[in-house]
Design a protein around this motif. Structure first.
Motif, mmCIF file in Angstrom:
data_model
loop_
_atom_site.group_PDB
_atom_site.id
_atom_site.type_symbol
_atom_site.label_atom_id
_atom_site.label_comp_id
_atom_site.label_asym_id
_atom_site.label_seq_id
_atom_site.Cartn_x
_atom_site.Cartn_y
_atom_site.Cartn_z
ATOM 1 N N MET A 143 21.518 78.065 6.755
ATOM 2 C CA MET A 143 21.409 77.962 8.204
ATOM 3 C C MET A 143 20.036 77.448 8.653
ATOM 4 O O MET A 143 19.798 77.262 9.852
ATOM 5 C CB MET A 143 21.666 79.323 8.844
ATOM 6 C CG MET A 143 23.074 79.860 8.628
ATOM 7 S SD MET A 143 24.371 78.830 9.356
ATOM 8 C CE MET A 143 24.083 79.121 11.098
ATOM 9 N N GLY A 144 19.112 77.273 7.703
ATOM 10 C CA GLY A 144 17.785 76.800 8.077
ATOM 11 C C GLY A 144 16.931 77.847 8.766
ATOM 12 O O GLY A 144 15.980 77.516 9.478
ATOM 13 N N TRP A 145 17.264 79.136 8.557
ATOM 14 C CA TRP A 145 16.475 80.223 9.149
ATOM 15 C C TRP A 145 15.275 80.540 8.259
ATOM 16 O O TRP A 145 15.335 80.377 7.043
ATOM 17 C CB TRP A 145 17.345 81.461 9.337
ATOM 18 C CG TRP A 145 18.508 81.231 10.267
ATOM 19 C CD1 TRP A 145 18.623 80.264 11.219
ATOM 20 C CD2 TRP A 145 19.728 81.982 10.309
ATOM 21 N NE1 TRP A 145 19.835 80.359 11.875
ATOM 22 C CE2 TRP A 145 20.537 81.408 11.334
ATOM 23 C CE3 TRP A 145 20.221 83.073 9.598
ATOM 24 C CZ2 TRP A 145 21.802 81.896 11.643
ATOM 25 C CZ3 TRP A 145 21.476 83.568 9.903
ATOM 26 C CH2 TRP A 145 22.257 82.991 10.927
ATOM 27 N N LYS A 146 14.209 81.027 8.840
ATOM 28 C CA LYS A 146 12.959 81.231 8.100
ATOM 29 C C LYS A 146 12.977 82.460 7.203
ATOM 30 O O LYS A 146 12.342 82.476 6.152
ATOM 31 C CB LYS A 146 11.774 81.365 9.079
ATOM 32 C CG LYS A 146 11.200 80.060 9.561
ATOM 33 C CD LYS A 146 9.883 80.307 10.296
ATOM 34 C CE LYS A 146 9.210 78.994 10.676
ATOM 35 N NZ LYS A 146 9.897 78.290 11.759
ATOM 36 N N TYR A 147 13.685 83.518 7.625
ATOM 37 C CA TYR A 147 13.490 84.828 6.999
ATOM 38 C C TYR A 147 14.811 85.480 6.592
ATOM 39 O O TYR A 147 15.884 85.173 7.138
ATOM 40 C CB TYR A 147 12.785 85.776 7.974
ATOM 41 C CG TYR A 147 11.436 85.290 8.460
ATOM 42 C CD1 TYR A 147 10.295 85.461 7.676
ATOM 43 C CD2 TYR A 147 11.295 84.672 9.707
ATOM 44 C CE1 TYR A 147 9.054 85.032 8.119
ATOM 45 C CE2 TYR A 147 10.063 84.235 10.160
ATOM 46 C CZ TYR A 147 8.942 84.421 9.370
ATOM 47 O OH TYR A 147 7.713 83.993 9.810
ATOM 48 N N THR A 148 14.695 86.425 5.666
ATOM 49 C CA THR A 148 15.764 87.385 5.388
ATOM 50 C C THR A 148 15.125 88.754 5.223
ATOM 51 O O THR A 148 13.996 88.862 4.733
ATOM 52 C CB THR A 148 16.575 86.992 4.133
ATOM 53 O OG1 THR A 148 17.746 87.821 4.047
ATOM 54 C CG2 THR A 148 15.763 87.132 2.861
ATOM 55 N N LEU A 149 15.828 89.804 5.655
ATOM 56 C CA LEU A 149 15.272 91.158 5.624
ATOM 57 C C LEU A 149 15.868 91.977 4.490
ATOM 58 O O LEU A 149 17.093 92.055 4.340
ATOM 59 C CB LEU A 149 15.534 91.875 6.958
ATOM 60 C CG LEU A 149 15.194 93.368 6.978
ATOM 61 C CD1 LEU A 149 13.703 93.598 6.787
ATOM 62 C CD2 LEU A 149 15.653 94.021 8.283
ATOM 63 N N LEU A 150 14.978 92.601 3.724
ATOM 64 C CA LEU A 150 15.382 93.611 2.750
ATOM 65 C C LEU A 150 15.257 94.958 3.444
ATOM 66 O O LEU A 150 14.160 95.500 3.594
ATOM 67 C CB LEU A 150 14.485 93.553 1.515
ATOM 68 C CG LEU A 150 14.393 92.176 0.836
ATOM 69 C CD1 LEU A 150 13.387 92.199 -0.285
ATOM 70 C CD2 LEU A 150 15.752 91.744 0.335
ATOM 71 N N ASP A 151 16.383 95.507 3.881
ATOM 72 C CA ASP A 151 16.354 96.743 4.660
ATOM 73 C C ASP A 151 16.277 97.943 3.715
ATOM 74 O O ASP A 151 15.986 97.808 2.524
ATOM 75 C CB ASP A 151 17.576 96.798 5.582
ATOM 76 C CG ASP A 151 17.274 97.498 6.903
ATOM 77 O OD1 ASP A 151 16.868 98.672 6.875
ATOM 78 O OD2 ASP A 151 17.427 96.870 7.968
ATOM 79 N N ILE A 206 27.543 75.846 14.520
ATOM 80 C CA ILE A 206 26.630 76.075 13.402
ATOM 81 C C ILE A 206 25.366 75.242 13.566
ATOM 82 O O ILE A 206 24.250 75.723 13.337
ATOM 83 C CB ILE A 206 27.324 75.753 12.063
ATOM 84 C CG1 ILE A 206 28.416 76.791 11.774
ATOM 85 C CG2 ILE A 206 26.313 75.722 10.919
ATOM 86 C CD1 ILE A 206 29.237 76.496 10.533
ATOM 87 N N ASP A 207 25.515 73.994 13.984
ATOM 88 C CA ASP A 207 24.353 73.127 14.182
ATOM 89 C C ASP A 207 23.392 73.713 15.225
ATOM 90 O O ASP A 207 22.171 73.621 15.078
ATOM 91 C CB ASP A 207 24.802 71.729 14.627
ATOM 92 C CG ASP A 207 25.452 70.945 13.499
ATOM 93 O OD1 ASP A 207 25.261 71.328 12.327
ATOM 94 O OD2 ASP A 207 26.164 69.968 13.788
ATOM 95 N N ILE A 208 23.942 74.312 16.282
ATOM 96 C CA ILE A 208 23.085 74.924 17.313
ATOM 97 C C ILE A 208 22.353 76.131 16.744
ATOM 98 O O ILE A 208 21.145 76.305 16.952
ATOM 99 C CB ILE A 208 23.928 75.313 18.544
ATOM 100 C CG1 ILE A 208 24.414 74.052 19.273
ATOM 101 C CG2 ILE A 208 23.110 76.194 19.495
ATOM 102 C CD1 ILE A 208 25.426 74.317 20.366
ATOM 103 N N LEU A 209 23.077 76.967 15.983
ATOM 104 C CA LEU A 209 22.451 78.153 15.400
ATOM 105 C C LEU A 209 21.383 77.781 14.376
ATOM 106 O O LEU A 209 20.398 78.504 14.197
ATOM 107 C CB LEU A 209 23.511 79.046 14.762
ATOM 108 C CG LEU A 209 24.428 79.796 15.731
ATOM 109 C CD1 LEU A 209 25.485 80.580 14.966
ATOM 110 C CD2 LEU A 209 23.628 80.735 16.623
ATOM 111 N N LYS A 210 21.551 76.663 13.693
ATOM 112 C CA LYS A 210 20.554 76.223 12.722
ATOM 113 C C LYS A 210 19.224 75.890 13.392
ATOM 114 O O LYS A 210 18.164 76.050 12.789
ATOM 115 C CB LYS A 210 21.068 74.996 11.962
ATOM 116 C CG LYS A 210 22.109 75.300 10.904
ATOM 117 C CD LYS A 210 22.533 74.027 10.188
ATOM 118 C CE LYS A 210 23.497 74.326 9.039
ATOM 119 N NZ LYS A 210 23.912 73.098 8.327
ATOM 120 N N LYS A 211 19.281 75.424 14.630
ATOM 121 C CA LYS A 211 18.069 74.980 15.333
ATOM 122 C C LYS A 211 17.591 75.989 16.372
ATOM 123 O O LYS A 211 16.674 75.703 17.141
ATOM 124 C CB LYS A 211 18.342 73.643 16.026
ATOM 125 C CG LYS A 211 18.750 72.521 15.088
ATOM 126 C CD LYS A 211 19.132 71.275 15.881
ATOM 127 C CE LYS A 211 19.637 70.175 14.986
ATOM 128 N NZ LYS A 211 20.088 68.978 15.771
#
Length: 639
Positions: free
Chosen positions: A321-329, A534-539
């Motif tokens: 998705m081109g998101w910067k982060y993922t969380l380890l909860d 999806i394209d909108i969520l990527k940006k």
């Protein structure tokens, strides 16, 4: 007795005589605040607040009582005004790395009132009147020593007819806002508190800002009088009884700002008054701080971080998705099924995603036994842990379960943020206080929970029916005063279902502002969306250059437009039980420019979208149709 009367209108000073008051007005003349002398010796000095965009002569807030009780003496009914200072013009612009506006500005007028009590002790009250509200604070200017504040007498008298939106006080600030009228409910209430006086057509939001190590967080109580909201200190039992309820101070001393955003609903919603009056940035270097979107596994799998394969799946989601982060909860310290923490972090960094990691705040103030516990509790613990995290390539920490706003806990919050900054670590708080402007002072503090968010679909079945209305209140209350980690944009279901439409859920990613925006759904919930969505969520941005109120009423509907660069993102939701249509002026767009519009609104039923594209300008009007409990988004890109 002669009293000086000051008024400021459009930065013009006028001096005259008045029997018992001093008045300061905002530069635009819409707000004025009068300092009134008590009529009886047993009464406190007080402010009276007027909003002049109305034919009514009635005060918007008839009385704000003033005063403090210090351990050695009182500064309340025994105060004598010695003098008032010259009115000073305030005009400021500053930069925020994340928030509703990247370059906020403000214009206001400041005056200091100099008092002595009957023991000859000095107390000042500093008043600022801005175009979008007011702020005031107390000062002890003399170097006298160490004291306790036994009581703060600040209280707000609210007209009985005023409609109010209040959240019952709870240490995690995760309640539902209730709309009420007059004296219908009494109790303790959290910040911020929203009021609408229909007689004067004014809206106002009461909060506090620039809370620091010298004080405790306060809340509002109308237990003694239904229409008088007293500022009160934390309950002794908060934080399992640890820490003092009333704060200790060393003079000279300044209190936090008591802040009231005032105007129409647009003025209140767009206001940055909380950060305007907070301390400027204290970090020497902030270039490493990056807002961003986060993939998060807890909502769909409460024990997801315990499973290495689930962690990898959500890291892959962020990468796709081109998101910067993922969380380890929570439960990362018990990770198994193919790998441990080090394996997961290595994989996440290898694919170009930045890992974030959860901690229990620990200590005797919380009953929650979840581990790792106590690694945040002391400076030595934090330095040891942050050194490890920095070497591993972890970008930030989520710290949970504070359960108190006593002075000791305010110090703990700030200790964590300051130590984390030394290791280039982002911070966000859960089970926490509501923002008090710290994101300006410490921009590595990215967001706070302090909201009943999507996590509550795990907790109670009642959130299913409450969420649509709750979501339409938050843009005008909780999210006005700072970032809000609601964990939005879910299309599948958690433990309990939601009844909002797909359009409603999609809109929350824009409508709700958070420097770290956690997308809560499972990967298949996003992969199954139409390509254009999806394209909108990527940006999707997680920080904004500007924010504009479009329409709304708390509990019914809400629509905001937010700008990032040259692109505008418009989002709206409804809680109504019937279909609605809205025609929206696009005057927020830059004149003379043609934009490519991508409109995503509710489709034939609540689990599908209707997607369209066209070219528009600022002179056009956009028609949108919402299903019951529906929503929409529109993205405008200049051609």
């Amino acid at each position: 007795m002669k009293e000086l009367f000051y008024t400021l209108v459009f930065l013009t000073f006028f001096t005259g005589l008045s029997a018992q008051k001093l008045v300061v007005s905002s530069p635009n003349g819409l707000i004025s605040v009068a300092l009134h002398q008590p009529g009886e010796i047993s009464e406190n000095w007080y402010f009276k607040v007027f909003y002049h965009k109305s034919s009514s002569e009635e005060a918007l807030i008839p009385k704000i009582n003033l005063g403090l009780a210090r351990s050695d003496t009182n500064f309340s009914s025994n105060l004598k005004l010695q003098k008032s200072g010259k009115i000073r013009s305030i005009s400021e612009a500053y930069h925020l790395i994340h928030g509703k506006k990247s370059s906020p500005g403000n214009s206001g007028s400041e005056v200091t009132f100099y008092f002595r009590n009957d023991n000859g002790k000095k107390m000042n009250i500093v008043l600022r009147v801005y175009n979008d509200g007011l702020a005031f604070r107390y000062e002890f200017p003399e170097k006298e020593g160490d004291f306790s504040i036994n009581n703060e007498f600040t209280s707000y008298s609210i007209p009985t007819e005023a409609t109010r939106w209040l959240e019952k006080w709870n240490p995690a600030n995760e309640g539902l806002y209730q709309q009420m009228q007059g004296d219908s409910l009494q109790g303790e209430w959290g910040y911020p508190a929203l009021f609408h006086d229909r007689d004067t057509i004014g809206w106002y939001l009461i909060h506090e800002a620039n809370l620091n190590r010298t004080y405790a967080g306060t809340k509002l109580s109308n237990e003694e009088n239904a229409n008088t909201y007293d500022l009160v200190f934390p309950n002794p039992d908060d934080g399992r009884g640890t820490g003092k309820s009333n704060p200790d101070i060393t003079t000279p001393w300044e209190s936090p700002w008591r802040v009231i955003m005032i105007g129409n609903l647009a003025t209140v919603t767009e206001s940055t008054l909380v950060t305007d009056v907070s301390d400027p940035v204290k970090l020497k270097d902030a270039d490493w701080i990056e807002p961003g979107v986060v993939s998060w596994n807890y909502w769909s799998s409460n024990h997801g971080t315990k499973d290495y394969q689930t962690v990898i799946k959500f890291a892959d989601l962020a990468e796709k998705m081109g998101w910067k982060y993922t969380l380890l909860d929570w439960e990362w310290d018990a990770m198994g099924n193919g790998g441990n923490l080090e394996d997961a972090v290595s994989y996440i960094n290898k694919i170009g995603i930045k890992p974030l990691i959860w901690y229990n705040s620990g200590g005797d103030h919380t009953w929650v036994p979840a581990t790792p516990k106590d690694r945040m509790l002391t400076h030595e613990n934090r330095v040891e842990e942050f050194t490890k995290l920095h070497k591993l390539g972890i970008a930030g920490v989520k710290v949970d379960f504070f359960e108190s706003e006593k002075q000791n806990m305010i110090n703990y919050y700030l200790d964590i943020v300051e130590d984390a900054a030394d290791f280039d670590l982002l911070v966000y708080f859960h089970g926490s206080l509501v923002p008090r402007g710290w994101s300006r002072t410490y921009p590595n503090l990215m967001t706070y929970e302090a909201v009943r968010g999507a996590e509550w679909y795990n907790n109670v079945p009642t959130f299913t029916m409450a969420a649509p209305q709750h979501n339409t209140i938050l843009p005008f209350t909780r999210n006005v005063v700072g970032p809000m980690d609601y964990t939005p944009v879910t299309f599948t279901n958690s433990q309990f279902p939601h009844i909002t439409s797909y359009g409603h859920e999609l809109a929350l990613g824009i409508l709700f502002e958070s420097g770290l925006q956690h997308m809560a759904d499972r990967p298949e919930g996003y992969y199954s969306l139409p390509d254009k969505v999806i394209d909108i969520l990527k940006k999707l941005p997680a920080a904004w250059d500007d924010t504009k109120f479009i329409y709304g009423y708390p509990g019914k509907n809400a629509a905001l437009a937010r700008r990032k660069g040259e692109n505008w993102y418009l989002a709206g939701i409804s809680s109504e039980l019937w279909e609605t249509e809205n025609t929206i002026s696009l005057e927020f767009l830059k004149p003379g420019i043609e934009y490519q519009l991508k409109l995503v609104q509710d489709g034939a039923h609540d689990k599908v979208f209707k997607i369209s594209e066209e070219k528009v300008t600022s002179e056009d009007r956009l028609k949108v149709k919402l299903l019951r409990r529906g929503g929409f988004i529109a993205v405008f890109e200049p051609l």
